[in-house]
Enzyme design. Structure first.
Site, PDB file in Angstrom:
ATOM      1  NE  ARG A  71       2.052 -10.342  -0.058  1.00 41.16           N
ATOM      2  CZ  ARG A  71       0.843  -9.952   0.335  1.00 41.16           C
ATOM      3  NH1 ARG A  71      -0.161  -9.958  -0.531  1.00 41.16           N
ATOM      4  NH2 ARG A  71       0.640  -9.565   1.584  1.00 41.16           N
ATOM      5  CG  HIS A 112      -6.555  -3.584   5.009  1.00 40.15           C
ATOM      6  ND1 HIS A 112      -7.709  -3.831   4.281  1.00 40.15           N
ATOM      7  CD2 HIS A 112      -5.585  -4.347   4.456  1.00 40.15           C
ATOM      8  CE1 HIS A 112      -7.447  -4.721   3.330  1.00 40.15           C
ATOM      9  NE2 HIS A 112      -6.174  -5.043   3.415  1.00 40.15           N
ATOM     10  CB  SER A 127      -9.511 -11.699  -3.366  1.00 39.01           C
ATOM     11  OG  SER A 127      -9.529 -10.531  -2.571  1.00 39.01           O
ATOM     12  CG  ASP A 144     -22.966 -12.521  -0.573  1.00 37.34           C
ATOM     13  OD1 ASP A 144     -21.723 -12.511  -0.630  1.00 37.34           O
ATOM     14  OD2 ASP A 144     -23.653 -11.480  -0.576  1.00 37.34           O
ATOM     15  CB  VAL A 162     -17.672 -11.070   4.923  1.00 37.30           C
ATOM     16  CG1 VAL A 162     -18.512  -9.807   4.863  1.00 37.30           C
ATOM     17  CG2 VAL A 162     -18.560 -12.308   4.955  1.00 37.30           C
ATOM     18  CB  ILE A 210      -7.830 -11.778  10.000  1.00 39.92           C
ATOM     19  CG1 ILE A 210      -7.333 -11.415  11.392  1.00 39.92           C
ATOM     20  CG2 ILE A 210      -6.689 -11.989   9.021  1.00 39.92           C
ATOM     21  CD1 ILE A 210      -8.414 -11.376  12.447  1.00 39.92           C
ATOM     22  CG  ASP A 211      -7.223  -8.190   5.243  1.00 42.54           C
ATOM     23  OD1 ASP A 211      -8.441  -8.348   5.482  1.00 42.54           O
ATOM     24  OD2 ASP A 211      -6.731  -8.326   4.114  1.00 42.54           O
TER      25      ASP A 211
END
Length: 345
Positions: free
Chosen positions: A18, A98, A136, A199, A239, A269-270
């Site tokens: 990207r 992150h 997302s 949720d 989540v 996972i990030d």
């Protein structure tokens, strides 16, 4: 101001192809009076040749100049220690950072360099994070094709997501009804799967009920986790807590309840992952196929690059002489001139 777009060199399982600015994005920044330095080959992986950037007004440069010359460096992935070393002091770095789960030596190196670090995942205003939302959406829409391949024999149990007449479809459990979770639910429903969406709060579930009619919604409880995990063919971790580590929802005890050959797509996972067994990579553990790659949108780099530019450019066009004067960009700050601020305080 001077913006730099270096070529991405990170990504093991999924090479990062990207780019944060397409040639059209460069054209608009240049038209606004800014200079843009693009490393040669930066856009090739996404289908944007050097000639297109040059025609848009960018200056093609080498690696060291792309990092060391501009006041603002625009990356996609978190930088390496070597890349931080190439940057000028007190520069502004923007990327999917992150930093809450980054290795401490990297954060320390960025602080010592006096960098202002802005994470795309936090950029936005009034609770809206458009750059993160776009990525997302892409990851959620890709979930069925990823899960479908992993369910195929010989590595999987040989399950068709949609089932057939007289043969029930695969059971998909999505943990988290945010943007990614709702996008995944819609996509799995479109593929013919049976979808359960969990949720901790009612408002996102109410929105999910509108966006993904047909999905079964439920509030997360320990009892429900135990029951839903036990019948899931596909478990999706969607989540996210902006700026923080993802809460661990799946213990090894819970994972032991999953069917042999079932699939865990951990899109969180990030930010650390939703399971005790999650780590970057694609692997099998406890009989469950784990898909835990942090840069899934890099699988569709052209679409993702267009989305990055479309959501990031409106903020960049507000910049005059200091990105921190743009409220939406300041909202994404982890470091302010090397000092912990914003989401690292």
């Amino acid at each position: 101001m001077e913006f730099g777009v270096p070529k991405e060199r990170s990504g093991r399982e999924i090479p990062e192809r990207r780019v944060p600015l397409t040639p059209q994005g460069v054209r608009e920044l240049v038209a606004s009076g800014h200079r843009v330095y693009v490393e040669r080959g930066a856009g090739e992986g996404a289908g944007f040749p050097d000639e297109a950037y040059e025609e848009a007004g960018a200056r093609l440069v080498g690696r060291e100049e792309a990092f060391g010359r501009p006041q603002v460096v625009l990356k996609v992935a978190r930088p390496t220690l070597e890349e931080v070393g190439l940057m000028r002091k007190n520069a502004v770095l923007m990327a999917f950072l992150h930093l809450a789960v980054a290795e401490s030596p990297l954060v320390e190196a960025m602080a010592q360099k006096g960098l202002t670090a802005i994470g795309y995942e936090l950029v936005g205003e009034e609770g809206r994070r458009p750059v993160l939302k776009a990525m997302s959406e892409i990851a959620g829409r890709m979930a069925p094709q990823l899960a479908g391949r992993l369910l195929e024999a010989p590595q999987g149990p040989g399950i068709l997501l949609s089932g057939l007449v007289g043969i029930p479809p695969a059971d998909v459990v999505v943990l988290g009804a945010g943007v990614l979770g709702r996008a995944a639910a819609r996509a799995f429903l479109g593929a013919g799967a049976s979808v359960h969406l969990l949720d901790r709060a009612l408002p996102p579930l109410e929105e999910a009920a509108r966006e993904a009619p047909g999905a079964i919604t439920a509030l997360v409880t320990q009892d429900r986790l135990e029951r839903y995990v036990a019948f899931a063919d596909v478990l999706v971790g969607a989540v996210a807590v902006p700026g923080e580590r993802t809460p661990l929802l799946l213990t090894r005890g819970l994972l032991a309840r999953m069917r042999p050959g079932s699939v865990l797509l951990d899109f969180a996972i990030d930010q650390g992952g939703v399971s005790e067994t999650s780590r970057p990579g694609v692997y099998q553990e406890m009989g469950v196929t784990h898909f835990c790659l942090p840069n899934v949108p890099a699988l569709v780099p052209r679409t993702a690059s267009h989305a990055l530019t479309a959501t990031l450019l409106p903020f960049l066009l507000q910049v005059e002489d200091d990105p921190l004067k743009v409220p939406g960009l300041r909202q994404g700050a982890y470091l302010l001139f090397g000092e912990k601020g914003g989401h690292l305080e």
